[in-house]
Design an enzyme around this catalytic site. Structure first.
Site, PDB file in Angstrom:
ATOM      1  N   LYS A   1       0.837  -1.210   0.000  1.00 43.90           N
ATOM      2  CA  LYS A   1       0.000   0.000   0.000  1.00 43.90           C
ATOM      3  C   LYS A   1       0.874   1.264   0.000  1.00 43.90           C
ATOM      4  O   LYS A   1       2.064   1.217   0.353  1.00 43.90           O
ATOM      5  CB  LYS A   1      -0.922  -0.026   1.223  1.00 43.90           C
ATOM      6  CG  LYS A   1      -1.874  -1.240   1.242  1.00 43.90           C
ATOM      7  CD  LYS A   1      -2.933  -1.104   2.339  1.00 43.90           C
ATOM      8  CE  LYS A   1      -3.851  -2.323   2.374  1.00 43.90           C
ATOM      9  NZ  LYS A   1      -5.000  -2.139   3.305  1.00 43.90           N
TER      10      LYS A   1
ATOM     11  N   TYR B   1     -12.229  -3.510  -3.478  1.00 45.03           N
ATOM     12  CA  TYR B   1     -12.859  -3.374  -2.164  1.00 45.03           C
ATOM     13  C   TYR B   1     -14.384  -3.392  -2.263  1.00 45.03           C
ATOM     14  O   TYR B   1     -15.061  -2.700  -1.495  1.00 45.03           O
ATOM     15  CB  TYR B   1     -12.369  -2.098  -1.481  1.00 45.03           C
ATOM     16  CG  TYR B   1     -10.988  -2.249  -0.857  1.00 45.03           C
ATOM     17  CD1 TYR B   1     -10.687  -3.340  -0.023  1.00 45.03           C
ATOM     18  CD2 TYR B   1      -9.989  -1.322  -1.082  1.00 45.03           C
ATOM     19  CE1 TYR B   1      -9.442  -3.496   0.551  1.00 45.03           C
ATOM     20  CE2 TYR B   1      -8.727  -1.467  -0.508  1.00 45.03           C
ATOM     21  CZ  TYR B   1      -8.455  -2.551   0.304  1.00 45.03           C
ATOM     22  OH  TYR B   1      -7.214  -2.704   0.884  1.00 45.03           O
TER      23      TYR B   1
ATOM     24  N   ASN C   1      -2.432   0.292   6.834  1.00 47.82           N
ATOM     25  CA  ASN C   1      -1.820  -0.930   7.371  1.00 47.82           C
ATOM     26  C   ASN C   1      -0.831  -1.613   6.428  1.00 47.82           C
ATOM     27  O   ASN C   1      -0.656  -2.826   6.493  1.00 47.82           O
ATOM     28  CB  ASN C   1      -2.917  -1.883   7.856  1.00 47.82           C
ATOM     29  CG  ASN C   1      -3.978  -2.118   6.804  1.00 47.82           C
ATOM     30  OD1 ASN C   1      -3.761  -1.843   5.633  1.00 47.82           O
ATOM     31  ND2 ASN C   1      -5.119  -2.645   7.213  1.00 47.82           N
TER      32      ASN C   1
ATOM     33  N   HIS D   1      -1.846  -5.368   1.881  1.00 48.68           N
ATOM     34  CA  HIS D   1      -3.071  -6.144   1.710  1.00 48.68           C
ATOM     35  C   HIS D   1      -2.701  -7.584   1.411  1.00 48.68           C
ATOM     36  O   HIS D   1      -1.732  -7.844   0.705  1.00 48.68           O
ATOM     37  CB  HIS D   1      -3.898  -5.606   0.530  1.00 48.68           C
ATOM     38  CG  HIS D   1      -4.961  -6.568   0.079  1.00 48.68           C
ATOM     39  ND1 HIS D   1      -6.207  -6.621   0.666  1.00 48.68           N
ATOM     40  CD2 HIS D   1      -4.951  -7.558  -0.855  1.00 48.68           C
ATOM     41  CE1 HIS D   1      -6.910  -7.586   0.087  1.00 48.68           C
ATOM     42  NE2 HIS D   1      -6.174  -8.180  -0.836  1.00 48.68           N
TER      43      HIS D   1
ATOM     44  N   GLU E   1      -9.247 -11.753  -6.652  1.00 44.99           N
ATOM     45  CA  GLU E   1      -8.334 -10.600  -6.629  1.00 44.99           C
ATOM     46  C   GLU E   1      -7.182 -10.763  -7.629  1.00 44.99           C
ATOM     47  O   GLU E   1      -6.779  -9.789  -8.272  1.00 44.99           O
ATOM     48  CB  GLU E   1      -7.789 -10.404  -5.212  1.00 44.99           C
ATOM     49  CG  GLU E   1      -8.879  -9.977  -4.230  1.00 44.99           C
ATOM     50  CD  GLU E   1      -8.387  -9.867  -2.799  1.00 44.99           C
ATOM     51  OE1 GLU E   1      -9.151  -9.386  -1.957  1.00 44.99           O
ATOM     52  OE2 GLU E   1      -7.237 -10.266  -2.510  1.00 44.99           O
TER      53      GLU E   1
HETATM   54  N1  UDP Z   1     -10.385  -0.317   6.681  1.00 46.08           N
HETATM   55  C1  UDP Z   1     -10.409   0.819   7.476  1.00 46.08           C
HETATM   56  N2  UDP Z   1     -11.312   0.872   8.521  1.00 46.08           N
HETATM   57  C2  UDP Z   1     -12.141  -0.166   8.822  1.00 46.08           C
HETATM   58  C3  UDP Z   1     -12.086  -1.320   8.028  1.00 46.08           C
HETATM   59  C4  UDP Z   1     -11.210  -1.366   6.960  1.00 46.08           C
HETATM   60  O1  UDP Z   1      -9.663   1.766   7.230  1.00 46.08           O
HETATM   61  O2  UDP Z   1     -12.910  -0.067   9.792  1.00 46.08           O
HETATM   62  C5  UDP Z   1      -9.431  -0.384   5.547  1.00 46.08           C
HETATM   63  C6  UDP Z   1      -8.098  -1.024   5.921  1.00 46.08           C
HETATM   64  O3  UDP Z   1      -7.052  -0.404   5.155  1.00 46.08           O
HETATM   65  C7  UDP Z   1      -8.315  -2.474   5.505  1.00 46.08           C
HETATM   66  C8  UDP Z   1      -9.151  -2.318   4.251  1.00 46.08           C
HETATM   67  O4  UDP Z   1     -10.004  -1.201   4.511  1.00 46.08           O
HETATM   68  O5  UDP Z   1      -7.081  -3.151   5.269  1.00 46.08           O
HETATM   69  C9  UDP Z   1      -9.980  -3.546   3.871  1.00 46.08           C
HETATM   70  O6  UDP Z   1     -10.788  -3.961   4.953  1.00 46.08           O
HETATM   71  P1  UDP Z   1     -10.929  -5.498   5.359  1.00 46.08           P
HETATM   72  O7  UDP Z   1     -12.010  -5.605   6.366  1.00 46.08           O
HETATM   73  O8  UDP Z   1     -11.045  -6.350   4.126  1.00 46.08           O
HETATM   74  O9  UDP Z   1      -9.537  -5.811   6.127  1.00 46.08           O
HETATM   75  P2  UDP Z   1      -8.260  -6.656   5.679  1.00 46.08           P
HETATM   76  O10 UDP Z   1      -8.746  -7.849   4.906  1.00 46.08           O
HETATM   77  O11 UDP Z   1      -7.375  -5.745   4.865  1.00 46.08           O
HETATM   78  O12 UDP Z   1      -7.589  -7.050   6.972  1.00 46.08           O
HETATM   79 MG    MG Z   2     -10.074  -8.026   3.353  1.00 44.96          MG
END
Ligand code: UDP
Ligand code: MG
Length: 148
Positions: free
Chosen positions: A9, A49, A122, A125, A136
């Protein structure tokens, strides 16, 4: 052999963490089956997303992924296909929790992530399930860009 999609990212690119992050996956014995620098469009990111559509933070997440909060010359994201035994779950374990403030300190997100501008920045991904990985990988890579 299982495959998974990794995206470096914009926050991690800005901090020059790409090599460090990749080295952690290499140390797990995972093979790089695809690699590219992508100029990410809003359309691609909204497809990526799709599971966040309708949430109050989806727009901020897309802006973050387009580099709006970082100092990059363009909309670059580095995408990788990693391959190996149980690649999906092992890579997710290396990432840690979605929220960097809750991620264990030995994980990539625990070490390199932060929460800023209302977004969990974070660093990396990774696909959550093998089904998600297949969807994906097809979104980010053409079939001929991934090793057979
Ligand atoms: N995200 C965020 N706030 C939230 C949930 C998600 O900023 O409350 C962002 C974060 O960068 C995350 C991405 O959206 O990595 C995708 O969300 P997901 O729930 O799929 O989490 P991941 O699979 O990346 O752990
Ligand atoms: Mg996810």
């Amino acid at each position: 052999m299982e495959q998974t999609l990794i995206l470096i990212k914009p926050d991690a690119i800005e901090k020059r963490l790409t090599g460090i992050i990749l080295s952690r996956f290499e140390a797990l014995g995972l093979e790089i089956a695809g690699a590219k620098a992508v100029s990410a469009t809003e359309e691609l990111l909204r497809k990526h997303y799709a599971n966040l559509a309708g949430t109050p933070f989806v727009d901020e997440v897309v802006r973050f992924m387009m580099g709006d909060y970082n100092h990059l010359p363009d909309h670059r994201i580095y995408a990788f296909v990693l391959r190996g035994e149980n690649a999906v779950s092992r890579v997710r374990a290396a990432l840690g929790a979605t929220n960097p403030d809750k991620a264990e300190p030995w994980t990539l997100r625990g070490q390199f992530g932060c929460v800023k501008n209302g977004v969990m920045q974070n660093a990396v991904h990774a696909s959550g399930t093998p089904e998600e990985a297949a969807r994906e990988i097809a979104l980010w890579f053409k079939p001929e860009e991934v090793l057979a």
